[in-house]
Design a protein around this motif. Structure first.
Motif, PDB file in Angstrom:
ATOM      1  N   GLN A  48       0.795  -1.219   0.000  1.00 39.95           N
ATOM      2  CA  GLN A  48       0.000   0.000   0.000  1.00 39.95           C
ATOM      3  C   GLN A  48       0.831   1.275   0.000  1.00 39.95           C
ATOM      4  O   GLN A  48       0.309   2.349  -0.286  1.00 39.95           O
ATOM      5  CB  GLN A  48      -0.930   0.011   1.223  1.00 39.95           C
ATOM      6  CG  GLN A  48      -1.931  -1.135   1.232  1.00 39.95           C
ATOM      7  CD  GLN A  48      -2.750  -1.173   2.513  1.00 39.95           C
ATOM      8  OE1 GLN A  48      -2.365  -0.607   3.525  1.00 39.95           O
ATOM      9  NE2 GLN A  48      -3.884  -1.859   2.468  1.00 39.95           N
ATOM     10  N   ASP A  49       2.100   1.189   0.339  1.00 35.59           N
ATOM     11  CA  ASP A  49       2.932   2.377   0.462  1.00 35.59           C
ATOM     12  C   ASP A  49       4.208   2.198  -0.364  1.00 35.59           C
ATOM     13  O   ASP A  49       4.974   1.255  -0.141  1.00 35.59           O
ATOM     14  CB  ASP A  49       3.296   2.609   1.929  1.00 35.59           C
ATOM     15  CG  ASP A  49       4.091   3.887   2.126  1.00 35.59           C
ATOM     16  OD1 ASP A  49       3.465   4.957   2.245  1.00 35.59           O
ATOM     17  OD2 ASP A  49       5.328   3.811   2.146  1.00 35.59           O
ATOM     18  N   LYS A 261       1.136  11.375  -9.786  1.00 36.06           N
ATOM     19  CA  LYS A 261      -0.045  11.450  -8.930  1.00 36.06           C
ATOM     20  C   LYS A 261      -1.011  10.296  -9.161  1.00 36.06           C
ATOM     21  O   LYS A 261      -1.841   9.992  -8.293  1.00 36.06           O
ATOM     22  CB  LYS A 261      -0.773  12.788  -9.139  1.00 36.06           C
ATOM     23  CG  LYS A 261      -0.094  13.979  -8.485  1.00 36.06           C
ATOM     24  CD  LYS A 261      -0.943  15.234  -8.589  1.00 36.06           C
ATOM     25  CE  LYS A 261      -0.316  16.394  -7.803  1.00 36.06           C
ATOM     26  NZ  LYS A 261      -1.150  17.627  -7.893  1.00 36.06           N
ATOM     27  N   SER A 263      -0.154   7.213  -9.405  1.00 37.11           N
ATOM     28  CA  SER A 263       0.498   5.970  -8.986  1.00 37.11           C
ATOM     29  C   SER A 263      -0.508   5.017  -8.348  1.00 37.11           C
ATOM     30  O   SER A 263      -1.289   5.425  -7.471  1.00 37.11           O
ATOM     31  CB  SER A 263       1.613   6.280  -7.981  1.00 37.11           C
ATOM     32  OG  SER A 263       2.140   5.087  -7.438  1.00 37.11           O
ATOM     33  N   ASP A 266       0.273   4.239  -3.085  1.00 36.18           N
ATOM     34  CA  ASP A 266       0.378   5.548  -2.447  1.00 36.18           C
ATOM     35  C   ASP A 266       1.840   5.984  -2.349  1.00 36.18           C
ATOM     36  O   ASP A 266       2.661   5.294  -1.748  1.00 36.18           O
ATOM     37  CB  ASP A 266      -0.244   5.470  -1.055  1.00 36.18           C
ATOM     38  CG  ASP A 266      -0.333   6.829  -0.378  1.00 36.18           C
ATOM     39  OD1 ASP A 266       0.031   7.836  -1.020  1.00 36.18           O
ATOM     40  OD2 ASP A 266      -0.760   6.884   0.787  1.00 36.18           O
ATOM     41  N   ASN A 267       2.166   7.133  -2.948  1.00 37.94           N
ATOM     42  CA  ASN A 267       3.554   7.612  -2.924  1.00 37.94           C
ATOM     43  C   ASN A 267       3.728   8.890  -2.116  1.00 37.94           C
ATOM     44  O   ASN A 267       4.761   9.557  -2.200  1.00 37.94           O
ATOM     45  CB  ASN A 267       4.090   7.804  -4.345  1.00 37.94           C
ATOM     46  CG  ASN A 267       3.315   8.852  -5.150  1.00 37.94           C
ATOM     47  OD1 ASN A 267       2.464   9.563  -4.602  1.00 37.94           O
ATOM     48  ND2 ASN A 267       3.599   8.958  -6.435  1.00 37.94           N
ATOM     49  N   ALA A 268       2.725   9.241  -1.301  1.00 38.09           N
ATOM     50  CA  ALA A 268       2.795  10.490  -0.533  1.00 38.09           C
ATOM     51  C   ALA A 268       3.991  10.499   0.414  1.00 38.09           C
ATOM     52  O   ALA A 268       4.692  11.515   0.534  1.00 38.09           O
ATOM     53  CB  ALA A 268       1.495  10.701   0.249  1.00 38.09           C
TER      54      ALA A 268
END
Length: 302
Positions: A48-49, A261, A263, A266-268
């Protein structure tokens, strides 16, 4: 006999109870609750990350250009990637605790967005424009370049950029800010532009270096001029290209690391981590040192 049997049965029950109690003291699986597996609930999931996955894999995939000296290029003799952007990417990866896997990607493909998890970030001197900001997340600018004009070394007719380029054939890299400038449609937040070139014949190529290569074929043969970053022109001249710079730069632009954006992962947290690293590299002088190495001057400050 019956009392003996009863005592034996009671003893057997006691043994079972002791065994059961011992089993209940075993530690629970990582993650806490009954039957939980995988990473702790306090850590982001690698599914997820994106930052968590990168750190688990030990590799960050970086898209850049194999033909954009002195920013980035692939040296076929040594089999190594070289250039300012390459070393910036490698330093970012190092500070993340991973290795940078540099990949060549066509500029049109990179700037289109929707990378579909083919690479993790672009360290390719991307200008932060209003249009790009709708599809990319950006770090703070890691350096700034002046946009300039080159002509063939034999040319004597183009001297005043405010008049002599009107209607001329100008070669540029496709999907670049130089193309947008010539179209009088460049939007960089906080910047204003004086569009001094009227009605140019814009000829696009896959890369800025390809544009310079076509200018080098002869004065007016394919192009009357080419537009790109001043360091790129200077490197092309240093490598023996028959071109020269004309006039002062037309404008300067901020360049940043870009993230998709769209992706699917989640790439935050990755954007935040790399942005913090860029700030650190400004503060500790790393970016200045790399700029001096590749450009001979510090172009990391406005």
């Amino acid at each position: 006999m019956r009392n003996l049997k009863l005592r034996s049965f009671a003893l057997l029950l006691t043994v079972f109870a002791v065994v059961a109690a011992a089993c209940s003291d075993e530690p629970e699986p990582a993650g806490g609750g009954s039957g939980a597996t995988g990473t702790s609930s306090e850590s982001p999931s690698v599914e997820q990350d994106l930052l968590a996955r990168i750190q688990a894999d030990g590799v960050i995939r970086v898209a850049t250009d194999q033909k954009y000296k002195p920013q980035s290029w692939y040296d076929t003799k040594s089999g190594e990637w070289k250039g300012f952007d390459v070393e910036v990417a490698q330093e970012v990866a190092k500070r993340l605790g991973v290795t940078a896997e540099i990949e060549h990607q066509e500029w049109d493909l990179v700037t289109a967005g929707s990378w579909n998890d083919r690479w993790d970030m672009n360290v390719g001197s991307m200008t932060v424009t209003e249009e790009r900001s709708t599809i990319f997340s950006f770090t703070p600018a890691y350096y700034y370049t002046p946009a300039s004009i080159a002509v063939h070394s034999d040319n004597t007719s183009i001297q005043d950029l405010t008049t002599d380029l009107d209607g001329k054939k100008i070669c540029v890299g496709s999907s670049t800010t130089y193309e947008s400038f010539l179209e009088q449609q460049l939007n960089i937040p906080g910047y204003t532009f004086d569009y001094v070139i009227d009605d140019p014949q814009i000829i696009t190529y896959a890369t800025d270096t390809d544009a310079l290569d076509n200018l080098a074929l002869g004065d007016g043969a394919r192009c009357d001029a080419a537009m790109t970053a001043l360091p790129t022109i200077e490197q092309y001249i240093a490598d023996g290209g028959p071109v020269k710079v004309v006039g002062d730069p037309l404008y300067g632009e901020p360049l940043a690391i870009a993230f998709d954006k769209a992706s699917p992962i989640d790439n935050a947290s990755l954007v935040d981590a790399v942005s913090a690293i860029i700030d650190e590299m400004h503060a500790d002088g790393t970016l200045t040192a790399l700029s001096m190495k590749w450009y001979g001057e510090d172009i990391t400050q406005v």
